[in-house]
Write a protein that holds these residues in place. Structure first.
Motif, short mmCIF file in Angstrom:
data_model
loop_
_atom_site.label_atom_id
_atom_site.label_comp_id
_atom_site.label_asym_id
_atom_site.label_seq_id
_atom_site.Cartn_x
_atom_site.Cartn_y
_atom_site.Cartn_z
N THR A 213 0.93 -1.15 -0.03
CA THR A 213 -0.08 -0.03 -0.06
C THR A 213 0.89 1.18 -0.07
N ARG A 214 1.95 1.18 0.67
CA ARG A 214 2.83 2.38 0.71
C ARG A 214 3.62 2.68 -0.70
N LYS A 217 0.58 4.37 -2.66
CA LYS A 217 0.41 5.48 -2.05
C LYS A 217 1.53 6.74 -2.52
N GLN A 218 2.79 6.19 -2.50
CA GLN A 218 4.02 6.92 -2.92
C GLN A 218 4.30 7.18 -4.39
N LEU A 237 -8.22 5.19 -1.91
CA LEU A 237 -6.79 5.33 -1.22
C LEU A 237 -6.11 6.87 -1.61
N PRO A 238 -5.99 7.59 -0.83
CA PRO A 238 -5.23 8.88 -1.17
C PRO A 238 -3.84 8.45 -1.49
N THR A 239 -3.52 9.01 -2.66
CA THR A 239 -1.97 8.94 -3.34
C THR A 239 -1.39 10.04 -3.69
N THR A 243 -6.67 10.56 -5.74
CA THR A 243 -7.20 9.30 -5.25
C THR A 243 -7.38 8.10 -5.94
#
Ligand SMILES: [Fe+2]
Ligand SMILES: [Fe+2]
Length: 304
Positions: A213-214, A217-218, A237-239, A243
């Motif tokens: 997930t990291r 996101k990144q 998921l905010p990235t 989103t």
């Protein structure tokens, strides 16, 4: 506009007759489980209705996110290859494995290797991101759309249905997402297990959900499609680049009246909208004794 259909967890039936030596493994428990109940849940006629509807609608591309078979019997892989062929040619269909496709260790030639034409990059994708010798992730590009296909399928002990992306795939995923993002493409990630922490229990979940997930996101991603939970779910998921929408599809063969949600596939209509993207999802479903497929949902997932 590009239309992408997604179906998952077909758990192809009927089960081929197993030889006794094939059952001297984890398969024995699965075989008993199958004949005790799962065969009543995953029904071929339900899958065939959805498959026919899907093929008739002629989407631009079809994604299949794993659990094509049940016990990993060599004959199951042959039958699943035939089903894939029926769905469309490899240029039109992308498949990835699920935990049931790695049920026991098999030589690739008699296992998922049979689906190899459906599990590799296309030329424009290869140009963007060369496929590693470990085969995953691979990238397929169709004009403005890029698919990054992961494998979270790992052989596990009995009663464990966990998955793992692993550090090599995570590194390459980060690289792919960053590169495709710079190209301004709509990025779709395919993964069998739900990617977010907490979406499945320890015994069934993605072991490195937090770390995966990291990466998402990144580096940013627009759409993540998964299966495994046999349930329709939509998460955001905010990235770093806006989103991301994360959608889990139900099993495409599981439809028992009153007990289990309808079998379903989803179709995404993806179009550029100014500097962003417009994405509409249409659910096509069949349940219980119904003999036809109907549109069960139509929703705009993002406006731009
Ligand atoms: Fe499944
Ligand atoms: Fe699964």
């Amino acid at each position: 506009m590009f239309t992408l259909a997604h179906l998952s967890d077909i758990h192809l039936s009927p089960m081929p007759r197993a030889k006794r030596r094939d059952l001297l493994s984890k398969r024995m428990l699965g075989y008993v489980n199958w004949h005790r109940g799962r065969k009543l849940v995953h029904r071929r006629e339900i899958l065939d209705l959805l498959t026919r509807d899907l093929v008739e609608r002629k989407p631009d591309h079809i994604a299949v996110t794993g659990d094509l078979v049940n016990l990993g019997l060599p004959e199951e892989f042959i039958r699943a290859a035939e089903w894939l062929h029926h769905l469309g040619p490899p240029a039109h269909v992308t498949a990835i494995p699920g935990n049931h496709d790695a049920y026991v260790r098999l030589h690739p030639e008699s296992g998922t290797g049979r689906w190899q034409p459906y599990m590799r990059s296309n030329a424009p994708g290869e140009l963007l991101m060369p496929t590693p010798p470990t085969l995953f992730p691979f990238v397929r590009r169709f004009d403005d759309i890029a698919i990054v296909a992961l494998s979270s399928a790992i052989p596990t002990a009995p009663f464990i249905a966990a998955g793992k992306v692993g550090s090599l795939q995570r590194t390459l995923l980060a690289e792919a997402l960053a590169r495709l993002g710079r190209e301004g493409l709509f990025r779709v990630v395919l993964i069998h297990h739900p990617p977010l922490p907490g979406q499945a229990s320890w015994a069934r979940g993605l072991r490195d959900a937090g770390r995966t997930t990291r990466i998402l996101k990144q580096n940013g991603v627009e759409l993540v499609l998964h299966g495994h939970n046999h349930e329709q779910t939509v998460r955001e998921l905010p990235t770093a680049s806006g989103t991301a929408i994360i959608v889990g599809a139900p099993s495409a063969s599981e439809a028992v009246e009153g007990r289990i949600p309808a079998a379903r596939y989803n179709e995404y209509a993806i179009a550029r909208n100014g500097s962003g993207w417009h994405v509409e999802m249409t659910g096509r479903s069949v349940a219980g004794a119904a003999e036809h497929v109907w549109e069960c949902e139509r929703v705009v997932l993002r406006e731009r």
